[in-house]
Design an enzyme around this catalytic site. Structure first.
Site: not given
Length: 755
Positions: A141, A472
């Site tokens: 990223d 998550d």
């Protein structure tokens, strides 16, 4: 796929239930004393008219502590772990072994140096699993040419490293750890030619490190060499996908496929942080390899057990596990512990008690790394229980969705919709005979573009779920709410190891991100309470999720309770029972709680000093990091500001942590240190008043208030040293000035309240 032999299900793993009788007993006694303290306070308020402000605030705080402790006991009460049967798995024909896609995520080449990512990737490429069944995708990223260059060079080194590891059965397959000398017991020096090949391999690795280091110093040359990275910015660039290495021959003992992906980013489009990156990896891998199982690993978590894939597949391929288990989570352990865990971030006792407790319920939470996922579940498939209850999300798996509905769910890429349909309907995990990767740049660029997810189910019902920086836990909660279970895969040796924050600044920043993201979940439509009322989240699993998602909320009662002793001393009042039975209840509670936590730490193999450091850091992080996480969420809810995803700095493997300053607190001008400094100054002011101004005078407060104040000062001893420290080890003058003003205002408020 239910694996069978002679029409009999093969049980590839079993669940072992633990008792932890001593921990249960001590936790129950602690809860009993908490309830007794609340009953005594309530009785006193109703009968003796002790309705004072500190007494009432103490009652509210202790009510919250009691509720939190109840959720803690509920989570820990039925611990379990899994025992896998690798022999049965290895007896199966290779036909049954499924391909696995591996996802590695990195976001910043400065905070996460490429050499760390390289070591993680090399350890994954060298897994003890047929190489033609593995594909490694690295998501960058940061769109860094340095990271890409490091991976290209690593792929060349992997052609030597992977055969070396498998030939000599090397246990630790991250080169920087293997050559550090810390794992010398794993060296098989009796095999002929081993020492010479190991020496050669060490020189090759040193050359690789030198190349990567030199590349970082020659950024201009790198841009010229890799034209696609020219004129790119970290948050403004097109999609870049490259096949770094392709296992064209399908060699089972060669080097697995290796791909580099940097998804498109534009300032005007939200990118959803790590969750967005994981969804892009899922779609790109669906077009290229479409493995039924996926392993996601952070860039700093290397493989410590090369058979970890087999252990996880024992659970996922089990005749029962394939119907119930959505994902298999491996614990996080760290290799770079500061002596006595000065910053309280090693998480040794936590997985043993809380982690195994989660595993004994509906399942362990998804921790964001070291986790094996079932692709079907990521695509939105419901378990049989949810389908029987009439859940509409399973319609696509039955082929009842129209083409328009398919596009609305998975996006406009027909090739990806086709691969998703294939994955959802797949009943046998076989590998395509044609191992060559067909890279369709047009389709890959399409599914990794900024606008692909608009008006689709991505981030809502499909893929990693958006709405929190703790994507998550939110994603795992979504699976559990649908009725799926998860398992905790504990192997010997531990499956993965990684690096932890090496200073207080990184540790505080990490806890702030965690606590704010978790509170976002609790305050959203994904709240675990709703999951139990309207979904299939079991009650005790709900309580366990409440325990973890209200982490930031604990900061308010803890700060309030920490200030009550000082308030009582300054105003010459009391907040603790100071006579009769009421005097002994809080004393016994403190004693039992500390004995309980000490026993858990010691039984986990830790020292008494480590126990104290963990207790101290629990107070510091809750009242500082979690408090700012709480404020961040409140400001977001009021639409004053948005939450920010802060990346924790990773130290390079060559860094040394054993200098004289190892374990010392460091500070910066971040406001995150203001609450702790203020609390410390308030306590010091109260103690000065007690030991000098009121010595020998008639006081209403007792030993309990003074003891609590001294205890808080001991917890904040690193801050006390920071008041007199220099450089990064000293609290900045601006922070001290702000905290002094706040402390002065608190003292004046106390005096005004008392007048």
């Amino acid at each position: 796929m239910a694996i069978r032999k002679n029409n009999t299900p093969l049980h590839l793993y079993e669940k072992i239930w633990e008792k932890h009788k001593l921990s249960r007993f001590m936790d129950s006694i602690t809860l009993l004393f908490l309830v007794m303290l609340l009953a005594y306070r309530l009785f006193s308020l109703l009968n003796n008219h002790l309705f004072t402000l500190p007494y009432f605030l103490a009652f509210l705080c202790e009510s919250w502590f009691t509720f939190t402790w109840f959720t803690t006991i509920s989570t820990k009460w039925t611990p379990s772990h899994t025992r896998t049967n690798l022999k049965r798995l290895l007896l199966l024909e290779p036909y049954y072994l499924p391909p696995v896609d591996i996802f590695v995520t990195t976001a910043d080449p400065v905070l996460e140096p490429p050499i760390i990512t390289v070591n993680t990737v090399l350890s994954l490429l060298a897994l003890d699993y047929p190489s033609d069944l593995l594909s490694c995708y690295v998501s960058d990223d940061g769109c860094s040419p340095h990271t890409f260059y490091a991976l290209v060079e690593a792929s060349k080194f992997a052609k030597l490293w992977v055969p070396f590891c498998k030939k000599f059965n090397v246990q630790v397959r991250a080169p920087f750890r293997y050559f550090s000398g810390d794992d010398s017991k794993a060296y098989n020096s009796n095999i002929p030619g081993f020492k010479q090949e190991r020496l050669k391999m060490k020189k090759e690795y040193e050359l690789l490190c030198q190349k990567i280091q030199n590349a970082d110093q020659k950024s201009d040359e790198l841009v010229e060499e890799f034209a696609e990275f020219s004129n790119t910015q970290q948050r403004n660039h097109p999609t870049i996908v490259k096949v770094i290495w392709e296992n064209k021959e399908g060699v089972s003992n060669g080097v697995p496929h290796l791909f580099y992906i940097s998804r498109e980013k534009r300032p005007e489009h939200p990118h959803h942080y790590k969750a967005g990156a994981m969804n892009v990896l899922t779609r790109v891998s669906g077009l290229m390899t479409n493995a039924p199982f996926m392993l996601n690993v952070d860039c700093d978590m290397y493989v410590n057990n090369p058979e970890v894939v087999q252990h996880a597949l024992c659970i996922l391929l089990d005749s029962k596990g394939e119907k119930e288990v959505a994902f298999v989570q491996c614990p996080q352990r760290f290799y770079d512990a500061v002596k006595d865990d000065a910053f309280g971030n090693q998480q040794v006792a936590l997985p043993l008690y809380i982690g195994s407790g989660f595993a004994g319920l509906q399942g362990i939470i998804y921790a964001g790394t070291n986790c094996f996922h079932r692709r079907k579940v990521i695509y939105g498939e419901s378990p049989e229980l949810d389908i029987q209850n009439g859940n509409k999300d399973h319609a696509f798996t039955n082929g009842t969705l129209s083409e328009k509905e398919q596009t609305k769910t998975f996006g406009t890429s027909k090739e990806f919709v086709k691969s998703a349909a294939s994955a959802l309907k797949q009943d046998k995990y076989t590998w395509d005979d044609n191992c060559n990767i067909q890279l369709d740049h047009e389709e890959v660029n399409k599914v990794s573009s900024c606008v692909y997810e608009y008006n689709t189910a991505w981030g809502k019902q499909v893929g990693w779920i958006y709405g929190s920086t703790s994507e998550d836990v939110l994603t795992g909660l979504k699976f559990h709410t649908k009725g799926w279970k998860s398992e905790f895969c504990t192997t010997d040796p531990i499956a993965f190891r990684g690096c932890s924050p090496q200073d207080s600044v990184g540790q505080m920043s990490q806890h702030k991100r965690w606590s704010s993201g978790l509170l976002e979940i609790f305050l959203s439509k994904h709240c675990p309470i709703f999951g139990t009322i309207f979904g299939n989240l079991e009650l005790r699993e709900c309580l366990a999720y409440i325990w973890i998602t209200t982490w930031a909320l604990r900061s308010v009662p803890e700060i309030c309770y920490a200030l009550l002793p000082a308030y009582s001393i300054i105003t010459n009042s009391t907040f603790l029972p100071n006579q009769g039975v009421g005097l002994w209840i809080p004393a016994a509670l403190v004693l039992i709680y500390n004995i309980s936590t000490l026993l858990e730490q010691v039984l986990s193999g830790l020292s008494i000093r480590t126990w104290w450091n963990n207790q101290r850091m629990a107070r510091i992080t809750t009242m500082n990091s979690c408090f700012f996480g709480f404020l961040a969420v409140i400001l977001k809810q009021l639409r004053i500001s948005g939450t920010v995803f802060e990346i924790t700095k990773k130290e390079e493997p060559s860094s040394s942590y054993d200098d004289g300053n190892s374990g010392r607190f460091t500070f910066n001008e971040s406001p995150i240190f203001i609450p702790g400094t203020t609390i410390l100054l308030v306590q010091l002011t109260a103690l000065v008043i007690n030991f000098s101004i009121r010595r020998g005078s008639n006081t209403h407060y007792g030993f309990g208030e003074v003891f609590c104040s001294v205890y808080v000062v001991l917890c904040y001893l690193p801050f006390l040293k920071g008041l007199f420290g220099k450089g990064k080890y000293g609290i900045p003058l601006s922070t001290i000035c702000k905290s002094t003003v706040l402390a002065f205002m608190f003292v004046q408020l106390c005096r005004w309240q008392n007048s």
